[in-house]
Design a protein around this motif. Sequence first.
Motif, mmCIF file in Angstrom:
data_model
loop_
_atom_site.group_PDB
_atom_site.id
_atom_site.type_symbol
_atom_site.label_atom_id
_atom_site.label_comp_id
_atom_site.label_asym_id
_atom_site.label_seq_id
_atom_site.Cartn_x
_atom_site.Cartn_y
_atom_site.Cartn_z
ATOM 1 N N GLY A 72 0.806 -1.189 0.000
ATOM 2 C CA GLY A 72 0.000 0.000 0.000
ATOM 3 C C GLY A 72 0.865 1.277 0.000
ATOM 4 O O GLY A 72 2.053 1.214 -0.249
ATOM 5 N N ASN A 101 4.929 6.341 -3.173
ATOM 6 C CA ASN A 101 4.708 6.919 -4.503
ATOM 7 C C ASN A 101 5.030 8.418 -4.496
ATOM 8 O O ASN A 101 4.980 9.063 -5.538
ATOM 9 N N SER A 123 8.554 5.737 -6.144
ATOM 10 C CA SER A 123 8.206 4.992 -7.358
ATOM 11 C C SER A 123 7.794 5.969 -8.450
ATOM 12 O O SER A 123 6.995 6.883 -8.211
ATOM 13 N N GLU A 191 12.377 -5.429 -12.833
ATOM 14 C CA GLU A 191 11.654 -6.317 -13.749
ATOM 15 C C GLU A 191 10.242 -6.569 -13.212
ATOM 16 O O GLU A 191 10.047 -6.791 -12.015
ATOM 17 N N TYR A 192 9.308 -6.542 -14.131
ATOM 18 C CA TYR A 192 7.879 -6.729 -13.814
ATOM 19 C C TYR A 192 7.656 -8.160 -13.299
ATOM 20 O O TYR A 192 8.017 -9.128 -13.961
ATOM 21 N N MET A 193 7.022 -8.275 -12.123
ATOM 22 C CA MET A 193 6.854 -9.593 -11.485
ATOM 23 C C MET A 193 5.381 -10.026 -11.477
ATOM 24 O O MET A 193 4.497 -9.186 -11.399
ATOM 25 N N ILE A 195 3.075 -10.859 -9.438
ATOM 26 C CA ILE A 195 2.408 -10.873 -8.132
ATOM 27 C C ILE A 195 0.934 -10.535 -8.330
ATOM 28 O O ILE A 195 0.605 -9.597 -9.049
ATOM 29 N N SER A 365 0.206 -4.716 -3.363
ATOM 30 C CA SER A 365 -0.086 -3.718 -2.337
ATOM 31 C C SER A 365 -0.500 -4.361 -1.017
ATOM 32 O O SER A 365 -0.482 -3.708 0.034
ATOM 33 N N GLY A 369 5.515 -4.257 -1.359
ATOM 34 C CA GLY A 369 6.579 -4.463 -2.346
ATOM 35 C C GLY A 369 7.881 -3.841 -1.914
ATOM 36 O O GLY A 369 7.954 -3.141 -0.930
HETATM 37 N N1 SAM Z 1 2.960 2.609 -2.720
HETATM 38 C C1 SAM Z 1 4.366 2.578 -2.569
HETATM 39 C C2 SAM Z 1 5.069 2.724 -3.896
HETATM 40 O O1 SAM Z 1 4.416 2.580 -4.931
HETATM 41 O O2 SAM Z 1 6.260 2.961 -3.871
HETATM 42 C C3 SAM Z 1 4.878 1.356 -1.849
HETATM 43 C C4 SAM Z 1 4.224 0.030 -2.158
HETATM 44 S S1 SAM Z 1 4.471 -0.568 -3.816
HETATM 45 C C5 SAM Z 1 3.631 -2.111 -3.757
HETATM 46 C C6 SAM Z 1 6.210 -0.987 -3.741
HETATM 47 C C7 SAM Z 1 6.894 -1.173 -5.058
HETATM 48 O O3 SAM Z 1 6.390 -2.338 -5.676
HETATM 49 C C8 SAM Z 1 6.729 -0.035 -6.044
HETATM 50 O O4 SAM Z 1 7.991 0.416 -6.470
HETATM 51 C C9 SAM Z 1 5.977 -0.673 -7.166
HETATM 52 O O5 SAM Z 1 6.299 -0.104 -8.399
HETATM 53 C C10 SAM Z 1 6.427 -2.124 -7.059
HETATM 54 N N2 SAM Z 1 5.557 -3.084 -7.720
HETATM 55 C C11 SAM Z 1 4.213 -3.216 -7.614
HETATM 56 N N3 SAM Z 1 3.771 -4.241 -8.386
HETATM 57 C C12 SAM Z 1 4.863 -4.762 -9.000
HETATM 58 C C13 SAM Z 1 5.077 -5.836 -9.921
HETATM 59 N N4 SAM Z 1 4.068 -6.583 -10.346
HETATM 60 N N5 SAM Z 1 6.338 -6.101 -10.337
HETATM 61 C C14 SAM Z 1 7.376 -5.348 -9.883
HETATM 62 N N6 SAM Z 1 7.253 -4.337 -9.013
HETATM 63 C C15 SAM Z 1 6.012 -4.035 -8.579
#
Ligand code: SAM
Length: 369
Positions: A72, A101, A123, A191-193, A195, A365, A369
């Motif tokens: 989150g 963010n 981010s 890299e895109y994961m 999740i 979230s 992450g």
């Molecule tokens: N909301 C905050 C943010 O966006 O920085 C913190 C939580 S967010 C879940 C943490 C990080 O996870 C962010 O840098 C986001 O880009 C990354 N993230 C979310 N989904 C992702 C995915 N499927 N693959 C890789 N990184 C991911």
Amino acid sequence: MTTPTQHDSFGRSVTYLRVSVTDKCNYRCVYCMPPEGVAARDHTELLTAEETAHFIRLAAGEGIRRVRLTGGEPLVSRRLIPLIRAIRAIPQIEDISLTTNGALLPALAPALRDAGLDRVNISLDTLDPEQFVQITRTGHLEQALAGIDAALGFGFSPVKVNTVVVRRLHQNVLGLARLSVDRPIHVRFIEYMPIGSSSHAAGAEPHCLPGMGAAPLPRSARADGAAGTADSVCPGAWDESDVVPSAELVQTISAAGVAAGIGALEPAANAPGGAGPARYWRFPNAAGTVGFISAMSNHFCARCNRLRLTSDGTLRPCLFSDDEYSVREALRAHDDARAIEIYRAALAHKPKEHGRTGGAGRFMSQIGG
Ligand code: SAM
Ligand code: SF4
């Protein structure tokens, strides 16, 4: 001093705890959560700041030395500032960092600094204002940029920018990497994961709007040019072809840097603080660095030093784990011995490496992450 339980079954020293303070977020990034957001948990399910801090105190006794607060969006949680203050008071904790963010950072940076936060990761997936709205669904580019300015202005160090690269988005990766040239910003490409895609993989409805998750459109990551559309990206329809391997991205950015007269990327001698999974490069004479986190193409599992605690008090040995170990009831019963026992069980079940899918049906979230 090394404690007997600091090491997992594969001899890795686990000193880093990532703590999710909330599942809620003011954005709805297309790759992270569904458009309607995630179901709100009843507040009684969430650990209080005191419970979380108490758990971190116990974990510090087991060898935890660094804590990252995430979500989150951690900045939307009222628990955050009291929690940082309480963690700062734990003598063994050497470093407190935050992943955000950035939207609320200009308003909250002074209070965060005062509470004892050391550093921030922000981010930012694009510098194209329209694409920023498409990706975050509710955000605006100037908020993230103001967040970066605030992080630098209030003396958080190092300041890192995290970019998730999704091939079909055609992000301007050189533009993002360039942020590292004039200011001490460390831009990291992740890299895109997959999740949040486990329920999809199991045959359930993907968490996407109708029309989302259409056939992937594999194209090269582009250094410049038109941004790609975000409306077909969703966590329920992750596709391998959307992963841009770090090795490819280093080449793309380096070649684009040469073409733009900035120069080629060189391995960075002094990586920014934090023994994390990124490999760092630098443009010639740049103030900051460019890092690459190869979560998919080159597992860094052998160097993994972390456990995760979700906002509902569940320990996760790995980001991709389906195993979960709840410490909430033990904390509420003031049973420290049981909480430590559960911590040790989670540590003992840290897998050798991740299986590329999983997450126990949670979105990113909801894990932190
Ligand atoms: N909301 C905050 C943010 O966006 O920085 C913190 C939580 S967010 C879940 C943490 C990080 O996870 C962010 O840098 C986001 O880009 C990354 N993230 C979310 N989904 C992702 C995915 N499927 N693959 C890789 N990184 C991911
Ligand atoms: Fe929110 Fe961060 Fe997920 Fe974006 S990546 S939706 S900002 S938790």
